[in-house]
Design a protein around this motif. Structure first.
Motif, mmCIF file in Angstrom:
data_model
loop_
_atom_site.group_PDB
_atom_site.id
_atom_site.type_symbol
_atom_site.label_atom_id
_atom_site.label_comp_id
_atom_site.label_asym_id
_atom_site.label_seq_id
_atom_site.Cartn_x
_atom_site.Cartn_y
_atom_site.Cartn_z
ATOM 1 N N ALA A 50 -10.581 -2.224 3.148
ATOM 2 C CA ALA A 50 -10.576 -0.793 2.854
ATOM 3 C C ALA A 50 -11.152 -0.012 4.030
ATOM 4 O O ALA A 50 -11.693 -0.580 4.986
ATOM 5 N N GLY A 51 -11.009 1.317 3.947
ATOM 6 C CA GLY A 51 -11.583 2.180 4.963
ATOM 7 C C GLY A 51 -13.065 1.906 5.127
ATOM 8 O O GLY A 51 -13.774 1.680 4.152
ATOM 9 N N THR A 105 0.831 -1.197 0.000
ATOM 10 C CA THR A 105 0.000 0.000 0.000
ATOM 11 C C THR A 105 0.869 1.251 0.000
ATOM 12 O O THR A 105 2.017 1.231 0.453
ATOM 13 N N THR A 134 -14.616 -2.521 4.669
ATOM 14 C CA THR A 134 -15.088 -3.306 3.521
ATOM 15 C C THR A 134 -13.972 -4.200 3.000
ATOM 16 O O THR A 134 -12.855 -3.737 2.750
ATOM 17 N N ARG A 139 -3.365 3.011 5.906
ATOM 18 C CA ARG A 139 -4.057 1.923 5.225
ATOM 19 C C ARG A 139 -3.713 0.573 5.839
ATOM 20 O O ARG A 139 -2.684 0.419 6.502
ATOM 21 N N VAL A 184 -12.138 -6.149 0.091
ATOM 22 C CA VAL A 184 -12.033 -5.984 -1.358
ATOM 23 C C VAL A 184 -11.094 -7.052 -1.907
ATOM 24 O O VAL A 184 -10.026 -7.319 -1.336
ATOM 25 N N MET A 231 -16.422 -7.424 -3.659
ATOM 26 C CA MET A 231 -16.592 -6.505 -2.548
ATOM 27 C C MET A 231 -17.776 -7.045 -1.738
ATOM 28 O O MET A 231 -18.893 -6.571 -1.835
ATOM 29 N N THR A 288 -19.557 -5.212 6.649
ATOM 30 C CA THR A 288 -18.320 -4.498 6.971
ATOM 31 C C THR A 288 -17.803 -4.923 8.335
ATOM 32 O O THR A 288 -18.529 -5.486 9.159
ATOM 33 N N LEU A 337 -7.512 2.308 -2.567
ATOM 34 C CA LEU A 337 -7.666 1.750 -1.228
ATOM 35 C C LEU A 337 -7.802 2.922 -0.259
ATOM 36 O O LEU A 337 -6.844 3.657 -0.018
ATOM 37 N N ALA A 338 -8.985 3.085 0.283
ATOM 38 C CA ALA A 338 -9.239 4.175 1.222
ATOM 39 C C ALA A 338 -8.567 3.892 2.557
ATOM 40 O O ALA A 338 -8.360 2.744 2.946
ATOM 41 N N THR A 339 -8.220 4.962 3.266
ATOM 42 C CA THR A 339 -7.578 4.822 4.564
ATOM 43 C C THR A 339 -8.595 4.428 5.630
ATOM 44 O O THR A 339 -9.792 4.674 5.508
ATOM 45 N N GLY A 388 -3.455 3.851 -3.637
ATOM 46 C CA GLY A 388 -3.718 3.125 -2.413
ATOM 47 C C GLY A 388 -2.987 1.809 -2.328
ATOM 48 O O GLY A 388 -2.451 1.456 -1.287
#
Length: 650
Positions: free
Chosen positions: A597-598, A533, A601, A576, A603, A615, A619, A568-570, A546
């Motif tokens: 992911a943030g 990441t 979630t 991350r 992935v 996905m 969560t 890839l969201a934080t 990400g």
């Protein structure tokens, strides 16, 4: 069926067997160059009280019995208000031991009873291997296998579905064989609502899994910053047993405020003669109040009972080594965040610090699991030079491979910004084969000095071992995006015009503090990949920020290119999580890279292209930065504050 295969011998094994090719499991197979076994001494024979040494050293100090410094509950026998061992002076040096700072129970040179004149162990049995004595470098003999391997050479042992350490294997590859997780099947994955694995506490570590737990069932292992370890049923997640390792300390400054179990433990699956069950090794901080000691525990997988002779007080191993080096060691400054390792019967425990709280140095403490009174420690030659990365150190079966961070002792290279191999009881044989630090294209302005000055640590990220074209490489990436592939048999000392001898180089991010990750590696139909990441990438086809996969094409020389990048969201806190991968056949078919992911979630993306494959619904709240999920029996399992989450094909 899920296969996690250990490695041994000189043949190139299946990719599901850790990817490792041409590696002997004998830790004595490394270079035979002389080793300086002086416990923390500088080569000049003296050092200032600040801890600055005149030149680089090979530190392999040895301590006395770790367990003798603890009471029945594993608490140290004392420490002053600053967290220094009882009887220490104002600089934190211990008052115990002889006039030279050697611990009680060691010989005149500070070597532990039972070791040779250089402080080497008299041999150590491996996890399922045999002990035939140690060589002159302190390496166990007999070609012992790792993780249940045999000592016969050329042997591959199936360790089943167990996930015994961070990223599954000593190489830290995070590469799992899961027959059920094909690219088609994962489209119907969902959160497993009947799996309710809950517990109290903050989870900075990644989960582990032991296939043969109590009553013959599998258990997940979770540890918390509050100093609790939990064994959780594999089917519904109920608590099988739990143990507390003593009061957790308040630590800081920085984002981590409670410092009990922070690192990912390691499991020895070998049935212990005492009860026939595996042993879980875990490192923790001990309070009350501030950090008063760092402890290494050995818990029975049967019920969490502490093994006889454990825990080991690691701070009491560190203190005499620091004293000999002239370093003002302070227990509260030594942060044990990086995942621990078990190689050839020795547990290796790396250290950084709490948010650059001086004084601190990098450490690796080693303890022989067969006789914990045999132990040693590597201490960095300069101030700083920590081992920060939560992913831990990698191994190809010959000791451990660590990466250090920026030095606080400017002007000369000591042990900062380097990749190094430690063997035996944390010994460094300082040759080009075992050390690498980057110079870059302008030797007049070395890259390592620029990294030092900008806090762009090499050691913020953990390394990974992977094979490319039948040869093993160590992949390591700096915080500011310098990715190096090093020949695992010869790190090379320094690069030449930016490229390490026999290796490869690629710039993967913009300048700045862009990468904090636990690297992983995998095989796909395209070839060998390293995946990690990052914040701001360079050379991503089609964009995406990400996570990046770098393809390594066989040489010579090896060629590196960016295969793909994905978004890839934080997670909360601004960083991350880290990735793993699965394949349906152990050879790269149905290659899928997984990450949380943030927002929690899960992935899954195509290992060749980065295209979205899954996905799953549901969560997982509270997943921490830098942690990785694991793959177990057709499931992806992630750890989070207060619970584990499981996804599978529905």
């Amino acid at each position: 069926m899920n296969h996690h295969l250990a490695f041994c011998g000189a043949t190139c094994l299946s990719l599901s067997a850790l990817f490792l090719c041409g590696v002997s499991c004998d830790s004595g197979s490394g270079p035979a160059a002389p080793v300086d076994n002086t416990s923390g001494a500088s080569s000049s024979g003296a050092a200032e009280a600040s801890g600055s040494s005149g030149s680089a050293t090979e530190d392999s100090g040895t301590g006395g019995s770790g367990s003798s410094m603890s009471d029945a509950s594993g608490s140290p026998t004392g420490g002053d208000a600053s967290g220094n061992p009882t009887g220490s002076d104002a600089s934190g040096n211990p008052g115990g031991g002889d006039a030279s700072g050697n611990p009680a129970g060691g010989d005149a040179s500070g070597n532990p009873t039972g070791g040779d004149a250089s402080g080497n162990p008299g041999g150590g049995a491996t996890m399922g291997g045999s002990s035939s004595g140690g060589d002159a470098s302190g390496n166990p003999g007999g070609g012992d296998a790792t993780m249940g391997g045999s000592s016969s050479g050329g042997t591959m042992v199936d360790t089943g579905a167990s996930v015994l350490e961070r990223n599954g294997h000593p190489s830290r590859d995070g590469f799992f064989t899961e027959n059920a997780l094909t690219k088609t099947a994962v489209k119907t994955m969902a959160l497993d609502a009947t799996f309710n694995a809950t517990f109290a506490g903050l989870m900075y570590a990644s989960p582990l899994y032991l296939e043969k737990g109590p009553a013959g069932k599998g258990i997940f292992i979770a540890v918390t910053a509050q100093n609790d370890i939990f064994a959780l049923d594999e089917t519904d997640g109920h608590t099988v047993w739990t143990k507390n390792a003593g009061p957790a300390p308040n630590v800081g400054p920085g984002p981590v405020k409670i410092g009990g179990f922070e690192s990912t433990p390691v499991i020895d699956p070998t049935p212990n003669p005492a009860d026939g069950f595996a042993t879980i090794y875990a490192a923790s901080g001990l309070g009350p109040g501030g950090l008063t000691a760092s402890m290494l525990h050995a818990f029975s997988a049967k019920d969490g009972t502490e093994r006889t002779g454990w825990p080991v007080n690691l701070s009491m191993i560190q203190a005499p080594v620091a004293q000999k080096a002239g370093f003002g060691f302070k227990i509260p400054s030594a942060a044990q965040r990086s995942s621990i390792s078990l190689v050839n019967g020795i547990v290796y425990v790396p250290y950084g610090s709490y948010y650059d709280a001086m004084p601190y140095r990098g450490w690796v403490v080693a303890v022989d699991t067969k006789d914990p009174t045999k132990n040693g420690a590597w201490l960095s030659g300069g101030n700083g030079e920590a081992i920060w990365a939560p992913g831990g150190m990698a191994s190809d079966g010959n000791g451990v491979i660590a990466v250090t961070s920026n030095s606080k002792s400017p002007g000369v290279h000591l042990d900062g910004e380097q990749v190094m191999r430690l063997t035996g009881l944390a010994q460094l044989t300082r040759t080009n084969a075992n050390v690498f630090f980057p110079i870059g294209p302008d030797p007049a302005n070395p890259l390592w000095t620029a990294m030092d000055g900008a806090d762009n640590d090499f050691g913020s990220n953990s390394p990974v071992v992977l094979p490319v074209g039948g040869k093993n490489y160590v992949a390591a990436v700096s915080k500011n995006g310098h990715l190096f592939f090093l020949d695992a048999s010869n790190f090379g000392g320094n690069d030449v015009n930016g490229v390490p001898p026999g290796g490869a180089y690629l710039r993967v991010s913009a300048e700045g503090m862009q990468i904090h990750t636990a690297m992983a590696a995998y095989q796909s139909p395209m070839g060998a990949h390293a995946v990690f990441t990052l914040n701001a990438s360079v050379g991503c086809p089609g964009g995406g920020t990400g996570i990046m996969s770098v393809l390594a094409s066989p040489g010579p020389p090896v060629k590196l290119s960016v295969a793909w990048c994905a978004a890839l969201a934080t997670v909360p806190g601004g960083d991350r999580t880290s990735p793993i991968s699965t394949t349906s056949d152990g050879k790269g078919a149905d290659s899928i890279v997984w990450f949380v992911a943030g927002g929690g979630t899960l992935v899954g993306v195509d290992g060749d292209t980065g295209a979205m494959l899954a996905m799953p619904a549901g969560t997982c709240a509270g997943v921490r930065a830098w942690t990785s999920p694991i793959a177990v029996k057709g499931r992806i399992v992630a750890g989070a504050d207060g619970h584990l989450c499981s996804w599978s094909v529905h």
